[in-house]
Design a protein around this motif. Structure first.
Motif, PDB file in Angstrom:
ATOM      1  N   ILE A  96      56.279  58.344  49.443  1.00  0.00           N
ATOM      2  CA  ILE A  96      54.869  58.193  49.062  1.00  0.00           C
ATOM      3  C   ILE A  96      54.734  58.155  47.547  1.00  0.00           C
ATOM      4  O   ILE A  96      54.013  57.314  46.994  1.00  0.00           O
ATOM      5  CB  ILE A  96      54.019  59.346  49.654  1.00  0.00           C
ATOM      6  CG1 ILE A  96      54.020  59.270  51.181  1.00  0.00           C
ATOM      7  CG2 ILE A  96      52.580  59.274  49.120  1.00  0.00           C
ATOM      8  CD1 ILE A  96      53.411  60.482  51.878  1.00  0.00           C
ATOM      9  N   LEU A  97      55.446  59.048  46.849  1.00  0.00           N
ATOM     10  CA  LEU A  97      55.361  59.101  45.386  1.00  0.00           C
ATOM     11  C   LEU A  97      55.865  57.811  44.737  1.00  0.00           C
ATOM     12  O   LEU A  97      55.292  57.337  43.758  1.00  0.00           O
ATOM     13  CB  LEU A  97      56.164  60.288  44.844  1.00  0.00           C
ATOM     14  CG  LEU A  97      55.549  61.673  45.012  1.00  0.00           C
ATOM     15  CD1 LEU A  97      56.564  62.756  44.639  1.00  0.00           C
ATOM     16  CD2 LEU A  97      54.293  61.827  44.172  1.00  0.00           C
ATOM     17  N   ASP A  98      56.929  57.246  45.289  1.00  0.00           N
ATOM     18  CA  ASP A  98      57.531  56.050  44.689  1.00  0.00           C
ATOM     19  C   ASP A  98      56.648  54.816  44.840  1.00  0.00           C
ATOM     20  O   ASP A  98      56.613  53.965  43.950  1.00  0.00           O
ATOM     21  CB  ASP A  98      58.910  55.782  45.314  1.00  0.00           C
ATOM     22  CG  ASP A  98      59.944  56.828  44.909  1.00  0.00           C
ATOM     23  OD1 ASP A  98      59.690  57.566  43.932  1.00  0.00           O
ATOM     24  OD2 ASP A  98      60.991  56.915  45.587  1.00  0.00           O
ATOM     25  N   ASN A  99      55.968  54.712  45.982  1.00  0.00           N
ATOM     26  CA  ASN A  99      55.133  53.529  46.233  1.00  0.00           C
ATOM     27  C   ASN A  99      53.829  53.923  46.910  1.00  0.00           C
ATOM     28  O   ASN A  99      53.589  53.570  48.083  1.00  0.00           O
ATOM     29  CB  ASN A  99      55.890  52.517  47.109  1.00  0.00           C
ATOM     30  CG  ASN A  99      57.126  51.985  46.420  1.00  0.00           C
ATOM     31  OD1 ASN A  99      57.038  51.202  45.482  1.00  0.00           O
ATOM     32  ND2 ASN A  99      58.289  52.431  46.886  1.00  0.00           N
ATOM     33  N   PRO A 100      52.949  54.651  46.209  1.00  0.00           N
ATOM     34  CA  PRO A 100      51.714  55.124  46.854  1.00  0.00           C
ATOM     35  C   PRO A 100      50.771  53.999  47.258  1.00  0.00           C
ATOM     36  O   PRO A 100      49.901  54.185  48.105  1.00  0.00           O
ATOM     37  CB  PRO A 100      51.079  56.011  45.775  1.00  0.00           C
ATOM     38  CG  PRO A 100      51.630  55.496  44.485  1.00  0.00           C
ATOM     39  CD  PRO A 100      53.026  55.052  44.812  1.00  0.00           C
ATOM     40  N   GLU A 101      50.968  52.813  46.662  1.00  0.00           N
ATOM     41  CA  GLU A 101      50.086  51.686  46.976  1.00  0.00           C
ATOM     42  C   GLU A 101      50.367  51.098  48.356  1.00  0.00           C
ATOM     43  O   GLU A 101      49.537  50.362  48.903  1.00  0.00           O
ATOM     44  CB  GLU A 101      50.225  50.597  45.904  1.00  0.00           C
ATOM     45  CG  GLU A 101      51.539  49.853  45.888  1.00  0.00           C
ATOM     46  CD  GLU A 101      52.686  50.604  45.206  1.00  0.00           C
ATOM     47  OE1 GLU A 101      53.786  50.012  45.097  1.00  0.00           O
ATOM     48  OE2 GLU A 101      52.495  51.758  44.780  1.00  0.00           O
ATOM     49  N   ASN A 102      51.518  51.406  48.929  1.00  0.00           N
ATOM     50  CA  ASN A 102      51.870  50.848  50.235  1.00  0.00           C
ATOM     51  C   ASN A 102      51.120  51.543  51.363  1.00  0.00           C
ATOM     52  O   ASN A 102      50.862  52.751  51.304  1.00  0.00           O
ATOM     53  CB  ASN A 102      53.374  50.995  50.491  1.00  0.00           C
ATOM     54  CG  ASN A 102      54.191  50.070  49.615  1.00  0.00           C
ATOM     55  OD1 ASN A 102      53.654  49.167  48.977  1.00  0.00           O
ATOM     56  ND2 ASN A 102      55.496  50.291  49.566  1.00  0.00           N
ATOM     57  N   ILE A 103      50.786  50.790  52.401  1.00  0.00           N
ATOM     58  CA  ILE A 103      50.184  51.386  53.594  1.00  0.00           C
ATOM     59  C   ILE A 103      51.300  52.055  54.385  1.00  0.00           C
ATOM     60  O   ILE A 103      52.312  51.424  54.720  1.00  0.00           O
ATOM     61  CB  ILE A 103      49.480  50.312  54.451  1.00  0.00           C
ATOM     62  CG1 ILE A 103      48.288  49.734  53.677  1.00  0.00           C
ATOM     63  CG2 ILE A 103      49.030  50.896  55.789  1.00  0.00           C
ATOM     64  CD1 ILE A 103      47.654  48.532  54.328  1.00  0.00           C
ATOM     65  N   TYR A 104      51.134  53.356  54.628  1.00  0.00           N
ATOM     66  CA  TYR A 104      52.160  54.137  55.324  1.00  0.00           C
ATOM     67  C   TYR A 104      51.429  54.990  56.357  1.00  0.00           C
ATOM     68  O   TYR A 104      50.845  56.012  56.035  1.00  0.00           O
ATOM     69  CB  TYR A 104      52.902  54.994  54.297  1.00  0.00           C
ATOM     70  CG  TYR A 104      54.205  55.603  54.759  1.00  0.00           C
ATOM     71  CD1 TYR A 104      54.849  55.174  55.909  1.00  0.00           C
ATOM     72  CD2 TYR A 104      54.810  56.608  54.002  1.00  0.00           C
ATOM     73  CE1 TYR A 104      56.052  55.729  56.305  1.00  0.00           C
ATOM     74  CE2 TYR A 104      56.025  57.176  54.380  1.00  0.00           C
ATOM     75  CZ  TYR A 104      56.638  56.733  55.533  1.00  0.00           C
ATOM     76  OH  TYR A 104      57.825  57.290  55.933  1.00  0.00           O
ATOM     77  N   LEU A 105      51.434  54.533  57.595  1.00  0.00           N
ATOM     78  CA  LEU A 105      50.650  55.163  58.650  1.00  0.00           C
ATOM     79  C   LEU A 105      51.284  56.471  59.123  1.00  0.00           C
ATOM     80  O   LEU A 105      52.509  56.649  59.044  1.00  0.00           O
ATOM     81  CB  LEU A 105      50.504  54.206  59.834  1.00  0.00           C
ATOM     82  CG  LEU A 105      49.832  52.856  59.529  1.00  0.00           C
ATOM     83  CD1 LEU A 105      49.862  51.959  60.757  1.00  0.00           C
ATOM     84  CD2 LEU A 105      48.406  53.060  59.023  1.00  0.00           C
ATOM     85  N   ILE A 106      50.438  57.364  59.629  1.00  0.00           N
ATOM     86  CA  ILE A 106      50.900  58.659  60.137  1.00  0.00           C
ATOM     87  C   ILE A 106      51.988  58.463  61.202  1.00  0.00           C
ATOM     88  O   ILE A 106      52.987  59.181  61.228  1.00  0.00           O
ATOM     89  CB  ILE A 106      49.724  59.466  60.729  1.00  0.00           C
ATOM     90  CG1 ILE A 106      48.735  59.873  59.618  1.00  0.00           C
ATOM     91  CG2 ILE A 106      50.215  60.704  61.486  1.00  0.00           C
ATOM     92  CD1 ILE A 106      49.272  60.855  58.610  1.00  0.00           C
ATOM     93  N   GLU A 107      51.801  57.474  62.069  1.00  0.00           N
ATOM     94  CA  GLU A 107      52.784  57.219  63.133  1.00  0.00           C
ATOM     95  C   GLU A 107      54.147  56.847  62.546  1.00  0.00           C
ATOM     96  O   GLU A 107      55.196  57.261  63.058  1.00  0.00           O
ATOM     97  CB  GLU A 107      52.289  56.088  64.053  1.00  0.00           C
ATOM     98  CG  GLU A 107      51.065  56.428  64.890  1.00  0.00           C
ATOM     99  CD  GLU A 107      49.768  56.456  64.090  1.00  0.00           C
ATOM    100  OE1 GLU A 107      48.801  57.067  64.573  1.00  0.00           O
ATOM    101  OE2 GLU A 107      49.724  55.882  62.976  1.00  0.00           O
ATOM    102  N   GLU A 108      54.127  56.083  61.451  1.00  0.00           N
ATOM    103  CA  GLU A 108      55.388  55.700  60.791  1.00  0.00           C
ATOM    104  C   GLU A 108      56.038  56.923  60.137  1.00  0.00           C
ATOM    105  O   GLU A 108      57.255  57.097  60.203  1.00  0.00           O
ATOM    106  CB  GLU A 108      55.122  54.635  59.725  1.00  0.00           C
ATOM    107  CG  GLU A 108      54.633  53.319  60.289  1.00  0.00           C
ATOM    108  CD  GLU A 108      54.218  52.344  59.192  1.00  0.00           C
ATOM    109  OE1 GLU A 108      54.751  51.222  59.191  1.00  0.00           O
ATOM    110  OE2 GLU A 108      53.385  52.719  58.335  1.00  0.00           O
TER     111      GLU A 108
END
Length: 199
Positions: A104-116
């Motif tokens: 998350i810190l490295d690429n906070p702009e990416n969409i990263y869903l809870i399921e992932e």
């Protein structure tokens, strides 16, 4: 006067100086940063991991990385204080959680869903959220938003336009950036950029 100044010698050390301030901050954390503060005058309430303490002239305080905290005013008092933010390594026993935080810190702009996230940490979404909050003080979603704001701060320091910053930091639009930024930093992106450019 309510003046805030930022001075940054490098990417590892930043000093924030508050003068006659009544600025308040909602609950947040600093990932991989140790905060050390000194109150020069007045009184300020700092809630650290749920414990409220009133600090006054001459008092020092320390906030470890990933510890949730907030800053509140005390009655009608203003405060002046110096806060040093020092980048440091944090010890997290759970390698999956540490890896998730770094992603998350490295690429906070990416969409990263809870399921992932749950799949990547090999536990159920419910348990992953609980473990993440216990380790880092915020839910994964709260941490994602905070990380986007931290990225936005760095981009604003590069004198990029606010619309560019909103896009590059992964916000839906400029108003979404404004809302999240004010909640965490206590000022608008424009105000922050103006303060940074003074130094």
């Amino acid at each position: 006067m309510d003046e805030v100044t930022y001075s940054k010698k490098n990417n590892e050390i930043e000093c924030v100086h508050y003068r006659s301030s009544r600025k308040e901050y909602k609950p947040h954390t600093h990932a991989n940063h140790l905060m050390v503060g000194y109150v020069e005058s007045g009184r300020v309430c700092i809630v650290i991991d749920g414990d409220s303490v009133i600090f006054q002239e001459g008092d020092e305080f320390k906030i470890e990385p990933n510890v949730i905290h907030e800053i509140k005013t005390v009655e009608d008092d203003t405060y002046s204080m110096m806060v040093l933010c020092v980048e440091t390594e944090t010890e997290i026993d759970d390698e999956y959680l540490k890896s998730l935080q770094n992603t998350i810190l490295d690429n906070p702009e990416n969409i990263y869903l809870i399921e992932e996230m749950a799949r990547d940490t090999q536990i159920s979404p419910y348990h992953m959220i609980r473990k993440f909050k216990k380790a880092f003080g915020l839910t994964p979603h709260q941490f994602q938003i905070q990380s986007k704001v931290r990225k936005a701060q760095k981009l604003l320091e590069q004198n990029k336009s606010i619309s560019e910053v909103a896009c590059e930091a992964g916000f839906y639009d400029q108003s979404h950036l404004d809302r999240c930024f004010q909640k965490i930093v206590g000022m608008t992106p424009k105000e922050y950029q103006e303060i940074i450019n003074k130094n």
